[in-house]
Motif scaffolding. Structure first.
Motif, PDB file in Angstrom:
ATOM      1  N   UNK A  93      49.261  81.403  30.076  1.00  0.00           N
ATOM      2  CA  UNK A  93      50.660  81.569  30.404  1.00  0.00           C
ATOM      3  C   UNK A  93      51.518  81.512  29.157  1.00  0.00           C
ATOM      4  N   UNK A  94      51.136  80.703  28.200  1.00  0.00           N
ATOM      5  CA  UNK A  94      51.914  80.598  26.970  1.00  0.00           C
ATOM      6  C   UNK A  94      51.855  81.896  26.182  1.00  0.00           C
ATOM      7  N   UNK A  95      50.799  82.690  26.394  1.00  0.00           N
ATOM      8  CA  UNK A  95      50.642  83.924  25.634  1.00  0.00           C
ATOM      9  C   UNK A  95      51.505  85.058  26.167  1.00  0.00           C
ATOM     10  N   UNK A  96      52.055  84.912  27.372  1.00  0.00           N
ATOM     11  CA  UNK A  96      52.782  86.035  27.965  1.00  0.00           C
ATOM     12  C   UNK A  96      54.037  86.383  27.192  1.00  0.00           C
ATOM     13  N   UNK A  97      54.624  85.453  26.511  1.00  0.00           N
ATOM     14  CA  UNK A  97      55.811  85.764  25.728  1.00  0.00           C
ATOM     15  C   UNK A  97      55.482  86.297  24.339  1.00  0.00           C
ATOM     16  N   UNK A  98      54.207  86.263  23.944  1.00  0.00           N
ATOM     17  CA  UNK A  98      53.795  86.662  22.604  1.00  0.00           C
ATOM     18  C   UNK A  98      53.131  88.031  22.598  1.00  0.00           C
TER      19      UNK A  98
ATOM     20  N   UNK B  14      47.917  94.030  25.371  1.00  0.00           N
ATOM     21  CA  UNK B  14      47.250  93.059  24.507  1.00  0.00           C
ATOM     22  C   UNK B  14      46.625  91.913  25.318  1.00  0.00           C
ATOM     23  N   UNK B  15      47.308  91.499  26.407  1.00  0.00           N
ATOM     24  CA  UNK B  15      46.763  90.462  27.269  1.00  0.00           C
ATOM     25  C   UNK B  15      45.459  90.921  27.925  1.00  0.00           C
ATOM     26  N   UNK B  16      45.431  92.186  28.371  1.00  0.00           N
ATOM     27  CA  UNK B  16      44.216  92.722  28.978  1.00  0.00           C
ATOM     28  C   UNK B  16      43.077  92.748  27.956  1.00  0.00           C
TER      29      UNK B  16
ATOM     30  N   UNK C 137      36.734  87.384  27.448  1.00  0.00           N
ATOM     31  CA  UNK C 137      36.204  86.281  28.244  1.00  0.00           C
ATOM     32  C   UNK C 137      35.583  86.748  29.556  1.00  0.00           C
ATOM     33  N   UNK C 138      35.456  88.059  29.741  1.00  0.00           N
ATOM     34  CA  UNK C 138      35.009  88.584  31.034  1.00  0.00           C
ATOM     35  C   UNK C 138      33.621  88.103  31.421  1.00  0.00           C
ATOM     36  N   UNK C 139      32.781  87.785  30.465  1.00  0.00           N
ATOM     37  CA  UNK C 139      31.429  87.332  30.808  1.00  0.00           C
ATOM     38  C   UNK C 139      31.319  85.810  30.854  1.00  0.00           C
ATOM     39  N   UNK C 140      32.433  85.108  30.704  1.00  0.00           N
ATOM     40  CA  UNK C 140      32.401  83.650  30.665  1.00  0.00           C
ATOM     41  C   UNK C 140      32.874  82.989  31.953  1.00  0.00           C
ATOM     42  N   UNK C 141      33.155  83.783  32.971  1.00  0.00           N
ATOM     43  CA  UNK C 141      33.656  83.226  34.210  1.00  0.00           C
ATOM     44  C   UNK C 141      32.595  83.322  35.294  1.00  0.00           C
ATOM     45  N   UNK C 142      32.622  82.385  36.205  1.00  0.00           N
ATOM     46  CA  UNK C 142      31.703  82.410  37.338  1.00  0.00           C
ATOM     47  C   UNK C 142      32.259  83.269  38.448  1.00  0.00           C
ATOM     48  N   UNK C 143      31.813  82.990  39.638  1.00  0.00           N
ATOM     49  CA  UNK C 143      32.245  83.756  40.798  1.00  0.00           C
ATOM     50  C   UNK C 143      32.816  82.802  41.836  1.00  0.00           C
TER      51      UNK C 143
END
Length: 201
Positions: free
Chosen positions: A1-6, A11-13, A19-25
């Motif tokens: 959330x802190x990155x949304x203003x930067x 760029x956020x995508x 990190x797409x492979x670091x999350x579970x289901x």
């Protein structure tokens, strides 16, 4: 959330893609809400009394479980609950939920057996070493458990309060007790009065 203003949206995508492979289901287990109680006598060891246990799918809510226990003859109840009854059975005990009971252990202590679907879709039956089921009977009822019945204290404890990290908890056998009534008693006081009354002097 802190990155949304930067960062811009693009760029956020790009950032999130790292990190797409670091999350579970996340798996919705709320449809796993059936009673398996008719199967209980078929899996228990000979020296165990089925009236002390209840076998259910673990996506059932505590509220629905309470209704089922109320419909038993004789009526049954959980030894304790959390502060609410809307959570699922597995969600409640695997996160260490406890209520305000000062004189009894938390809900996780009522769990006697766990049916877990782990990595690779492998089915596991996990109990403490002092188990309540018969492995040969378990294999007849659940053939997919042929080589994955575990009677191990450490494995059971690691799975019991694991916040979902061990896999999907499909079903559990719970220890139940005769139904009882809860009474609430309130007394208005002040901190000073309470402190004076609780003082050992």
């Amino acid at each position: 959330l802190a990155l949304t203003g930067i960062l811009s949206e693009a760029q956020l995508h790009d950032f999130a893609r790292n990190f797409s492979s670091n999350f579970g289901h996340a798996i919705d287990t709320t449809t796993l809400d059936r009673s398996l109680q008719p199967l209980l006598p078929d899996v228990l060891a000979d020296d165990r009394d089925a009236s002390h246990f209840f076998f259910v799918e673990a996506g059932m809510t505590i509220n629905f479980l309470n209704t089922l226990l109320d419909e038993q003859n004789p009526r049954r109840a959980l030894p304790t609950m959390g502060g609410a009854s809307g959570q699922t059975i597995a969600g409640a005990f695997s996160t260490g939920t406890h209520g305000g009971d000062f004189d009894r252990p938390p809900l996780a202590d009522a769990v006697r057996a766990i049916y877990l679907v782990g990595a690779g879709g492998v089915h596991h039956w996990i109990e403490p070493a002092a188990h309540i089921t018969d492995p040969a009977r378990l294999r007849r009822v659940f053939p997919c458990l042929a080589d994955t019945i575990h009677y191990d204290d450490d494995m059971f404890r690691a799975t019991l309060v694991s916040i979902g990290a061990m896999g999907v908890i499909y079903a559990v056998i719970l220890r139940v007790v005769p139904q009882y009534s809860l009474l609430q008693w309130n007394r208005w006081s002040t901190w000073e009065t309470f402190k004076a009354e609780a003082s050992p002097n």
